[in-house]
Write an enzyme that holds these catalytic residues in place. Structure first.
Site, short mmCIF file in Angstrom:
data_model
loop_
_atom_site.label_atom_id
_atom_site.label_comp_id
_atom_site.label_asym_id
_atom_site.label_seq_id
_atom_site.Cartn_x
_atom_site.Cartn_y
_atom_site.Cartn_z
N SER A 254 41.00 41.63 52.40
CA SER A 254 39.76 42.29 52.03
C SER A 254 38.66 41.25 52.03
CB SER A 254 39.89 42.90 50.64
OG SER A 254 39.89 41.86 49.68
N LYS A 255 37.46 41.70 51.69
CA LYS A 255 36.30 40.80 51.73
C LYS A 255 36.51 39.55 50.87
CE LYS A 255 32.49 43.22 53.57
NZ LYS A 255 32.17 44.58 53.18
N ARG A 256 37.34 39.71 49.82
CA ARG A 256 37.61 38.55 48.96
C ARG A 256 38.18 37.38 49.76
NH1 ARG A 256 41.87 38.65 45.84
NH2 ARG A 256 42.68 40.55 46.80
N GLY A 258 37.44 36.59 52.77
CA GLY A 258 36.54 36.11 53.82
C GLY A 258 36.05 37.31 54.60
#
Ligand code: GLU
Length: 487
Positions: A254-256, A258
């Protein structure tokens, strides 16, 4: 399988193209190319609220940027169009009517509240929430009553009881689902829009799709789709569900972890061939040790039987390594063109880039090309070329200039610079060799003070780039600050 293969990429245009979607597109594309088949791109925009033309354009542009073109579908046309689901509503409506008339589907009048209460009741009993069939066998009278009340209605598929639905997956083998655990599911929503599971089956069948390669998150949809194939009298395609992509902490990417969109990588100066190479290794493994592949080589080597069941881990270091490789292999012009926007953004380049500036920038890029993992990093490396105020980076740098041989080195260096007619990387290399020979000090005692005197740093690009990039006048300006007293 030759020739007859028809695969598709069917994105929902609810955001940019993501890593996982791009990988699905790539695997499908490779199969199409490998078997001389056709790649179809279809837009699944039945989520009216979240879909947008902007996302559609973004996804299609990103596919083309990656080099994944298609033979048939959106923007291209073909015999099986239209290729946007919202333009095919009549097809779904007609098929739903047929299922209704055959008793394979029925109208459901349950309200949101009723469904939620049922869900809670299932959970309270420790069961998987599912529709328990309240409207399955409504009497004519009940139906009329609900209609008279003006209740909204959906169309549900009547899931056969007591069956094992077997998904014969090309990656995962046979995966068995019990129909009793599935519950009658909605195929057409109350606004007349089909659900994903219904539209996807009709489209894949009518578009003659032979192989569906998609993410594992759709595996649990597949038994529903298989039941619909049967109810609609279609032959199902072969299925291959490719594993999830996890972050390095092994939770779903997920965006966490990158950036997840292709455009974000493009925006940082990643090259499409590096991303393609990286994406294919997220799930597929080559036969030998080699990990660097062009699309053409992948067409040769790719096969579904080397696609792993276990999850793929997104490793940014690997992507950076691959991208660095492709940057080093690229022409300096290509990297210069990609670098200019970053240099502009950092304030290193302003105004028009004249042919002279462009040639100069090419030298700047050539001097750091080998250090870049992605082009945006260039701004970390080139500051030394833009500001003639030299500050000593640390005591080590200061120390270098205190050596007793420095005055002689600098005098000889000035002399050489003054004598050079044109200063290019090639003749600078020769000049430095001659200088070392003349001074009889050994390379380090010559190069290090020159480097520090010009840049204030003990590390950096090759001197034979720094010198021509600065040019005679700016070299003198810098020497005047750093070693004047000693010269
Ligand atoms: N529109 C679906 C998605 O983007 C496609 C799933 C499929 O390939 O069937 O997830």
């Amino acid at each position: 399988m030759n020739g007859s293969v028809r695969v598709r990429f069917a994105p929902s245009p609810t955001g940019p193209l993501h890593i996982g979607g791009a990988r699905s597109a790539l695997f499908n594309w490779l199969l199409a190319k490998k078997y001389g088949g056709r790649m179809i791109v279809r837009i699944e925009d039945t989520d009216l609220e979240r879909s947008s033309r902007e996302s559609e354009e973004n996804i299609l542009d990103a596919l083309l940027w990656l080099g994944l073109d298609w033979d048939e579908g959106i923007r291209k046309g073909g015999e099986h169009g239209p290729y946007r689901q919202t333009e095919r509503l009549n097809i779904y409506t007609e098929a739903a009517q047929k299922l209704l008339s055959e008793g394979q589907a029925y109208y459901c009048y349950c309200t949101e509240e009723e469904l939620e209460a049922e869900r809670q009741a299932c959970l309270a009993r420790g069961e998987m929430p599912r529709y328990l069939g309240r409207c399955r066998d409504l009497s004519e009278e009940d139906r009329r009553k609900f209609e008279a009340e003006g209740r909204k209605k959906t169309i549900r598929f009547r899931v056969p009881d007591n069956e094992n639905i077997v998904v014969e997956d090309l990656v995962r083998g046979n995966v068995v689902f019990e129909s009793n655990g599935i519950g009658d599911f909605v195929i057409v929503k109350s606004d007349g829009i089909p659900t994903y599971n219904f539209a996807v089956v009709l489209d894949d069948a009518l578009m003659g799709i032979t192989h569906v390669v998609r993410g594992e998150e759709h595996l649990s949809n597949t038994p529903r789709q298989l039941m619909l194939y049967r109810a609609l009298n279609f032959t199902p395609p072969a299925f291959a569900h490719v594993s999830l992509i996890l972050g390095r902490d092994r939770s779903k990417m997920s965006k966490r972890h990158g950036a997840t969109s292709i455009e974000a990588y493009k925006g940082q100066g990643y090259l499409p061939e590096a991303l393609v190479n990286f994406l294919v290794l997220l799930g597929w493994s080559p036969v030998g040790e080699e990990e660097i592949f062009t699309l053409e080589e992948l067409v040769e080597q790719f096969s579904l039987d080397r696609v792993a069941k276990n999850p793929a881990v997104f490793d940014i270091d690997k992507l950076n390594w691959l991208n660095g490789h492709y940057i080093r292999k690229s022409s300096v012009e290509r990297i210069t063109d990609l670098a200019i926007p970053f240099l502009r953004q950092a304030g290193f380049v302003t105004g028009d880039v004249t042919p002279e500036t462009y040639d100069w920038l090419k030298m700047v890029v050539a001097s750091v090309q080998e250090y870049l993992a992605f082009v945006a990093q260039i701004t970390d490396h080139v500051g030394i070329y833009f500001d003639d105020r030299v500050t000593m980076e640390n005591d080590e740098a200061l120390g270098v200039l205190k050596d007793e041989s420095v005055p002689a080195v600098m005098a000889a260096f000035r002399q050489k610079i003054a004598e050079m007619e044109e200063i290019t990387p090639e003749n600078t290399r020769d000049m430095l060799k001659a200088l070392t020979k003349q001074l009889k000090l050994g390379g380090k005692k010559v190069y290090m003070p020159i480097r520090v005197a010009l840049t204030g740093k003990t590390h950096g690009p090759e001197l034979y780039y720094i010198i021509p990039i600065l040019g005679r006048d700016r070299i003198l300006v810098r020497l005047a600050q750093t070693v004047e007293g000693q010269a």
